[in-house]
Design a protein around this motif. Structure first.
Motif, PDB file in Angstrom:
ATOM      1  N   LEU A 197       0.855  -1.181   0.000  1.00 31.91           N
ATOM      2  CA  LEU A 197       0.000   0.000   0.000  1.00 31.91           C
ATOM      3  C   LEU A 197       0.894   1.235   0.000  1.00 31.91           C
ATOM      4  O   LEU A 197       1.703   1.422   0.905  1.00 31.91           O
ATOM      5  CB  LEU A 197      -0.912  -0.007   1.226  1.00 31.91           C
ATOM      6  CG  LEU A 197      -1.876   1.148   1.364  1.00 31.91           C
ATOM      7  CD1 LEU A 197      -2.886   1.132   0.211  1.00 31.91           C
ATOM      8  CD2 LEU A 197      -2.595   1.046   2.682  1.00 31.91           C
ATOM      9  N   ILE A 198       0.758   2.054  -1.026  1.00 33.72           N
ATOM     10  CA  ILE A 198       1.555   3.272  -1.114  1.00 33.72           C
ATOM     11  C   ILE A 198       0.755   4.391  -0.468  1.00 33.72           C
ATOM     12  O   ILE A 198      -0.271   4.827  -0.992  1.00 33.72           O
ATOM     13  CB  ILE A 198       1.900   3.602  -2.575  1.00 33.72           C
ATOM     14  CG1 ILE A 198       2.726   2.476  -3.171  1.00 33.72           C
ATOM     15  CG2 ILE A 198       2.636   4.929  -2.661  1.00 33.72           C
ATOM     16  CD1 ILE A 198       3.026   2.640  -4.635  1.00 33.72           C
ATOM     17  N   ASN A 199       1.223   4.838   0.690  1.00 33.60           N
ATOM     18  CA  ASN A 199       0.574   5.923   1.411  1.00 33.60           C
ATOM     19  C   ASN A 199       1.639   6.786   2.087  1.00 33.60           C
ATOM     20  O   ASN A 199       2.826   6.644   1.815  1.00 33.60           O
ATOM     21  CB  ASN A 199      -0.429   5.367   2.436  1.00 33.60           C
ATOM     22  CG  ASN A 199       0.197   4.389   3.383  1.00 33.60           C
ATOM     23  OD1 ASN A 199       1.418   4.248   3.411  1.00 33.60           O
ATOM     24  ND2 ASN A 199      -0.617   3.720   4.167  1.00 33.60           N
ATOM     25  N   GLU A 200       1.193   7.674   2.985  1.00 30.95           N
ATOM     26  CA  GLU A 200       2.130   8.593   3.631  1.00 30.95           C
ATOM     27  C   GLU A 200       3.144   7.857   4.487  1.00 30.95           C
ATOM     28  O   GLU A 200       4.308   8.259   4.573  1.00 30.95           O
ATOM     29  CB  GLU A 200       1.375   9.598   4.505  1.00 30.95           C
ATOM     30  CG  GLU A 200       0.459  10.532   3.755  1.00 30.95           C
ATOM     31  CD  GLU A 200      -0.946   9.971   3.642  1.00 30.95           C
ATOM     32  OE1 GLU A 200      -1.274   9.002   4.361  1.00 30.95           O
ATOM     33  OE2 GLU A 200      -1.708  10.496   2.825  1.00 30.95           O
ATOM     34  N   GLU A 201       2.724   6.781   5.133  1.00 29.22           N
ATOM     35  CA  GLU A 201       3.629   6.042   6.011  1.00 29.22           C
ATOM     36  C   GLU A 201       4.784   5.424   5.224  1.00 29.22           C
ATOM     37  O   GLU A 201       5.926   5.420   5.692  1.00 29.22           O
ATOM     38  CB  GLU A 201       2.866   4.962   6.761  1.00 29.22           C
ATOM     39  CG  GLU A 201       1.830   5.530   7.700  1.00 29.22           C
ATOM     40  CD  GLU A 201       0.862   4.482   8.190  1.00 29.22           C
ATOM     41  OE1 GLU A 201       0.947   3.326   7.736  1.00 29.22           O
ATOM     42  OE2 GLU A 201       0.017   4.830   9.027  1.00 29.22           O
ATOM     43  N   LEU A 202       4.494   4.918   4.043  1.00 27.49           N
ATOM     44  CA  LEU A 202       5.547   4.344   3.206  1.00 27.49           C
ATOM     45  C   LEU A 202       6.518   5.427   2.756  1.00 27.49           C
ATOM     46  O   LEU A 202       7.747   5.226   2.789  1.00 27.49           O
ATOM     47  CB  LEU A 202       4.938   3.640   1.991  1.00 27.49           C
ATOM     48  CG  LEU A 202       5.935   3.007   1.026  1.00 27.49           C
ATOM     49  CD1 LEU A 202       6.561   1.781   1.661  1.00 27.49           C
ATOM     50  CD2 LEU A 202       5.265   2.650  -0.263  1.00 27.49           C
ATOM     51  N   ILE A 203       6.010   6.576   2.383  1.00 26.96           N
ATOM     52  CA  ILE A 203       6.864   7.676   1.931  1.00 26.96           C
ATOM     53  C   ILE A 203       7.728   8.185   3.086  1.00 26.96           C
ATOM     54  O   ILE A 203       8.929   8.418   2.914  1.00 26.96           O
ATOM     55  CB  ILE A 203       6.012   8.796   1.313  1.00 26.96           C
ATOM     56  CG1 ILE A 203       5.365   8.286   0.032  1.00 26.96           C
ATOM     57  CG2 ILE A 203       6.849  10.036   1.036  1.00 26.96           C
ATOM     58  CD1 ILE A 203       4.344   9.197  -0.568  1.00 26.96           C
ATOM     59  N   PHE A 204       7.133   8.326   4.287  1.00 23.93           N
ATOM     60  CA  PHE A 204       7.917   8.760   5.441  1.00 23.93           C
ATOM     61  C   PHE A 204       8.980   7.726   5.799  1.00 23.93           C
ATOM     62  O   PHE A 204      10.104   8.089   6.159  1.00 23.93           O
ATOM     63  CB  PHE A 204       7.015   9.020   6.654  1.00 23.93           C
ATOM     64  CG  PHE A 204       6.223  10.287   6.544  1.00 23.93           C
ATOM     65  CD1 PHE A 204       6.775  11.442   6.035  1.00 23.93           C
ATOM     66  CD2 PHE A 204       4.915  10.317   6.971  1.00 23.93           C
ATOM     67  CE1 PHE A 204       6.043  12.614   5.928  1.00 23.93           C
ATOM     68  CE2 PHE A 204       4.169  11.480   6.880  1.00 23.93           C
ATOM     69  CZ  PHE A 204       4.732  12.621   6.356  1.00 23.93           C
ATOM     70  N   SER A 205       8.653   6.457   5.690  1.00 24.84           N
ATOM     71  CA  SER A 205       9.634   5.412   5.981  1.00 24.84           C
ATOM     72  C   SER A 205      10.798   5.474   5.003  1.00 24.84           C
ATOM     73  O   SER A 205      11.965   5.362   5.400  1.00 24.84           O
ATOM     74  CB  SER A 205       8.984   4.039   5.905  1.00 24.84           C
ATOM     75  OG  SER A 205       8.030   3.880   6.897  1.00 24.84           O
ATOM     76  N   ILE A 206      10.494   5.649   3.731  1.00 26.39           N
ATOM     77  CA  ILE A 206      11.559   5.754   2.727  1.00 26.39           C
ATOM     78  C   ILE A 206      12.427   6.981   2.992  1.00 26.39           C
ATOM     79  O   ILE A 206      13.660   6.908   2.894  1.00 26.39           O
ATOM     80  CB  ILE A 206      10.962   5.765   1.309  1.00 26.39           C
ATOM     81  CG1 ILE A 206      10.385   4.389   0.979  1.00 26.39           C
ATOM     82  CG2 ILE A 206      12.012   6.163   0.275  1.00 26.39           C
ATOM     83  CD1 ILE A 206       9.611   4.334  -0.305  1.00 26.39           C
ATOM     84  N   LEU A 207      11.802   8.103   3.352  1.00 26.74           N
ATOM     85  CA  LEU A 207      12.576   9.315   3.644  1.00 26.74           C
ATOM     86  C   LEU A 207      13.462   9.131   4.877  1.00 26.74           C
ATOM     87  O   LEU A 207      14.628   9.543   4.877  1.00 26.74           O
ATOM     88  CB  LEU A 207      11.645  10.505   3.842  1.00 26.74           C
ATOM     89  CG  LEU A 207      10.981  11.048   2.580  1.00 26.74           C
ATOM     90  CD1 LEU A 207       9.993  12.143   2.931  1.00 26.74           C
ATOM     91  CD2 LEU A 207      12.026  11.572   1.626  1.00 26.74           C
ATOM     92  N   ILE A 208      12.932   8.505   5.923  1.00 31.79           N
ATOM     93  CA  ILE A 208      13.719   8.306   7.138  1.00 31.79           C
ATOM     94  C   ILE A 208      14.881   7.363   6.873  1.00 31.79           C
ATOM     95  O   ILE A 208      16.025   7.640   7.267  1.00 31.79           O
ATOM     96  CB  ILE A 208      12.820   7.794   8.276  1.00 31.79           C
ATOM     97  CG1 ILE A 208      11.896   8.922   8.740  1.00 31.79           C
ATOM     98  CG2 ILE A 208      13.641   7.248   9.434  1.00 31.79           C
ATOM     99  CD1 ILE A 208      10.809   8.475   9.671  1.00 31.79           C
TER     100      ILE A 208
END
Length: 77
Positions: free
Chosen positions: A34-45
């Motif tokens: 599921l591509i959502n905000e949590e995935l994007i934040f995880s990738i950024l972190i």
């Protein structure tokens, strides 16, 4: 004179970020990704942590390896 090493470190950090976040999901079950905000934040972190580890690796090899191993141990799943 252009500083190319920061661009290479940033690219490698993004690759490591995607690797640490997406590879466990691909091996587990890619259909439920599921591509959502949590995935994007995880990738950024993870990309930020990988960038710091690569910067440490360029100055001190042992510290950089320890940071990369510790990041891989806290990866999701």
């Amino acid at each position: 004179m252009v500083n190319v090493t920061n661009k290479v470190n940033l690219f490698m950090a993004l690759v490591f970020g995607f690797l640490f976040v997406l590879m466990p999901n691909i091996f587990k079950n890619f259909k439920n990704l599921l591509i959502n905000e949590e995935l994007i934040f995880s990738i950024l972190i993870y990309s930020l942590l990988s960038y710091l580890a690569l910067k440490a690796f360029s100055s001190n090899k042992i510290a950089g390896m320890i940071l990369l191993v510790s990041i891989s141990l806290i990866s999701p799943n």
